[in-house]
Design a protein around this motif. Sequence first.
Motif, PDB file in Angstrom:
ATOM      1  N   TYR A 117       0.220  -1.124 -12.333  1.00 42.14           N
ATOM      2  CA  TYR A 117      -0.069  -2.180 -11.361  1.00 42.14           C
ATOM      3  C   TYR A 117       0.273  -1.688  -9.962  1.00 42.14           C
ATOM      4  N   VAL A 118      -0.414  -2.258  -8.967  1.00 43.09           N
ATOM      5  CA  VAL A 118      -0.147  -1.972  -7.562  1.00 43.09           C
ATOM      6  C   VAL A 118      -0.020  -3.301  -6.829  1.00 43.09           C
ATOM      7  N   SER A 119       1.079  -3.455  -6.081  1.00 48.15           N
ATOM      8  CA  SER A 119       1.268  -4.633  -5.230  1.00 48.15           C
ATOM      9  C   SER A 119       1.394  -4.157  -3.792  1.00 48.15           C
ATOM     10  N   VAL A 120       0.702  -4.811  -2.879  1.00 46.61           N
ATOM     11  CA  VAL A 120       0.788  -4.490  -1.456  1.00 46.61           C
ATOM     12  C   VAL A 120       1.332  -5.726  -0.750  1.00 46.61           C
ATOM     13  N   VAL A 121       2.452  -5.552  -0.026  1.00 37.93           N
ATOM     14  CA  VAL A 121       3.054  -6.668   0.701  1.00 37.93           C
ATOM     15  C   VAL A 121       3.128  -6.335   2.177  1.00 37.93           C
ATOM     16  N   LYS A 122       2.996  -7.375   2.982  1.00 33.68           N
ATOM     17  CA  LYS A 122       2.974  -7.189   4.440  1.00 33.68           C
ATOM     18  C   LYS A 122       3.797  -8.286   5.100  1.00 33.68           C
ATOM     19  N   ALA A 123       4.618  -7.886   6.056  1.00 33.74           N
ATOM     20  CA  ALA A 123       5.391  -8.851   6.839  1.00 33.74           C
ATOM     21  C   ALA A 123       4.556  -9.303   8.037  1.00 33.74           C
ATOM     22  N   THR A 124       4.753 -10.539   8.445  1.00 35.47           N
ATOM     23  CA  THR A 124       4.093 -11.028   9.653  1.00 35.47           C
ATOM     24  C   THR A 124       4.747 -10.360  10.861  1.00 35.47           C
ATOM     25  N   LYS A 125       4.073 -10.399  12.005  1.00 34.98           N
ATOM     26  CA  LYS A 125       4.625  -9.783  13.222  1.00 34.98           C
ATOM     27  C   LYS A 125       5.976 -10.392  13.595  1.00 34.98           C
ATOM     28  N   SER A 126       6.119 -11.713  13.385  1.00 37.99           N
ATOM     29  CA  SER A 126       7.382 -12.384  13.712  1.00 37.99           C
ATOM     30  C   SER A 126       8.480 -12.060  12.710  1.00 37.99           C
ATOM     31  N   GLY A 127       8.081 -11.559  11.520  1.00 36.66           N
ATOM     32  CA  GLY A 127       9.045 -11.274  10.468  1.00 36.66           C
ATOM     33  C   GLY A 127       9.439 -12.498   9.664  1.00 36.66           C
ATOM     34  N   LYS A 128       8.855 -13.641   9.979  1.00 38.59           N
ATOM     35  CA  LYS A 128       9.232 -14.899   9.311  1.00 38.59           C
ATOM     36  C   LYS A 128       8.458 -15.155   8.031  1.00 38.59           C
ATOM     37  N   GLY A 129       7.593 -14.215   7.652  1.00 34.27           N
ATOM     38  CA  GLY A 129       6.848 -14.364   6.414  1.00 34.27           C
ATOM     39  C   GLY A 129       6.517 -13.011   5.816  1.00 34.27           C
ATOM     40  N   VAL A 130       6.439 -12.981   4.492  1.00 39.80           N
ATOM     41  CA  VAL A 130       5.997 -11.786   3.774  1.00 39.80           C
ATOM     42  C   VAL A 130       4.893 -12.245   2.834  1.00 39.80           C
ATOM     43  N   TRP A 131       3.766 -11.552   2.895  1.00 41.18           N
ATOM     44  CA  TRP A 131       2.584 -11.975   2.147  1.00 41.18           C
ATOM     45  C   TRP A 131       2.110 -10.893   1.207  1.00 41.18           C
ATOM     46  N   LEU A 132       1.692 -11.308   0.028  1.00 41.65           N
ATOM     47  CA  LEU A 132       1.034 -10.407  -0.894  1.00 41.65           C
ATOM     48  C   LEU A 132      -0.378 -10.192  -0.363  1.00 41.65           C
ATOM     49  N   GLN A 133      -0.712  -8.950  -0.035  1.00 38.34           N
ATOM     50  CA  GLN A 133      -2.035  -8.620   0.488  1.00 38.34           C
ATOM     51  C   GLN A 133      -3.009  -8.294  -0.631  1.00 38.34           C
ATOM     52  N   SER A 134      -2.458  -7.651  -1.678  1.00 37.76           N
ATOM     53  CA  SER A 134      -3.315  -7.198  -2.773  1.00 37.76           C
ATOM     54  C   SER A 134      -2.451  -6.987  -4.006  1.00 37.76           C
ATOM     55  N   PHE A 135      -3.035  -7.272  -5.146  1.00 35.47           N
ATOM     56  CA  PHE A 135      -2.384  -7.022  -6.426  1.00 35.47           C
ATOM     57  C   PHE A 135      -3.488  -6.623  -7.386  1.00 35.47           C
ATOM     58  N   ARG A 136      -3.303  -5.482  -8.048  1.00 36.65           N
ATOM     59  CA  ARG A 136      -4.364  -5.039  -8.949  1.00 36.65           C
ATOM     60  C   ARG A 136      -3.813  -4.141 -10.033  1.00 36.65           C
ATOM     61  N   ARG A 137      -4.621  -3.973 -11.030  1.00 37.57           N
ATOM     62  CA  ARG A 137      -4.343  -3.062 -12.128  1.00 37.57           C
ATOM     63  C   ARG A 137      -4.912  -1.701 -11.766  1.00 37.57           C
ATOM     64  N   LEU A 138      -4.240  -0.633 -12.142  1.00 37.23           N
ATOM     65  CA  LEU A 138      -4.818   0.694 -11.984  1.00 37.23           C
ATOM     66  C   LEU A 138      -5.941   0.850 -13.003  1.00 37.23           C
ATOM     67  N   SER A 139      -6.860   1.728 -12.706  1.00 42.26           N
ATOM     68  CA  SER A 139      -7.993   1.963 -13.591  1.00 42.26           C
ATOM     69  C   SER A 139      -7.533   2.418 -14.976  1.00 42.26           C
ATOM     70  N   GLU A 140      -8.244   1.992 -15.996  1.00 40.31           N
ATOM     71  CA  GLU A 140      -7.967   2.440 -17.368  1.00 40.31           C
ATOM     72  C   GLU A 140      -8.468   3.874 -17.562  1.00 40.31           C
ATOM     73  N   ASN A 141      -9.465   4.275 -16.749  1.00 39.71           N
ATOM     74  CA  ASN A 141     -10.013   5.626 -16.823  1.00 39.71           C
ATOM     75  C   ASN A 141      -8.966   6.597 -16.271  1.00 39.71           C
ATOM     76  N   GLU A 142      -8.509   7.521 -17.098  1.00 40.59           N
ATOM     77  CA  GLU A 142      -7.399   8.391 -16.721  1.00 40.59           C
ATOM     78  C   GLU A 142      -7.662   9.204 -15.453  1.00 40.59           C
ATOM     79  N   ALA A 143      -8.834   9.797 -15.325  1.00 41.77           N
ATOM     80  CA  ALA A 143      -9.151  10.614 -14.142  1.00 41.77           C
ATOM     81  C   ALA A 143      -9.180   9.740 -12.891  1.00 41.77           C
ATOM     82  N   LYS A 144      -9.823   8.589 -12.997  1.00 42.65           N
ATOM     83  CA  LYS A 144      -9.901   7.680 -11.854  1.00 42.65           C
ATOM     84  C   LYS A 144      -8.492   7.174 -11.484  1.00 42.65           C
ATOM     85  N   ARG A 145      -7.707   6.886 -12.485  1.00 37.68           N
ATOM     86  CA  ARG A 145      -6.337   6.418 -12.284  1.00 37.68           C
ATOM     87  C   ARG A 145      -5.514   7.482 -11.566  1.00 37.68           C
ATOM     88  N   ASP A 146      -5.628   8.736 -12.011  1.00 40.87           N
ATOM     89  CA  ASP A 146      -4.892   9.840 -11.373  1.00 40.87           C
ATOM     90  C   ASP A 146      -5.294  10.001  -9.904  1.00 40.87           C
TER      91      ASP A 146
END
Length: 157
Positions: A117-146
């Motif tokens: 899995y991959v999670s991408v988080v980003k803080a707001t410019k003010s620092g008063k919030g943290v947001w999940l930008q993206s969440f996904r599964r890595l590819s099942e295809n081994e070459a693509k995953r690598d």
Amino acid sequence: ANRARRVGAWIDKLSSADPALGSAAINNLVKSPGFAAWYRNPQGAFPVGLLPLGDAERIGAKVTAVNVSQETLAKQKARHPELKPVAYSYVQTTIEHGQRIQDNDTTLIYLLKEPGYVSVVKATKSGKGVWLQSFRRLSENEAKRDREIERLTRKGK
């Protein structure tokens, strides 16, 4: 939206007192019927993760709760329809056990190679919030995953 904000504030306080307790609370919350109901009909935002204090500081965040907005969830459902509500419990797992990659001053990528899995988080410019930008599964295809792992880990160097 206000309820989710209150829950996020509660989790922030809980995690500063005891990170393990905060982690357990966020996991229980994301696995609860409340999250499943929000997922079906999102209004506002919902907390899905909790950053360690050091990670929050690295991206300029004054809070540790990671929220997903209804807009991001709509994008997630369109791009990753295979991810069901219970999969979002892996957001916290990626944060706690994944490889941490600093993407820029306000963004961290968490890469959990197994179970992939991959999670991408980003803080707001003010620092008063943290947001999940993206969440996904890595590819099942081994070459693509690598290739994807190589691309992500290159960012942190």
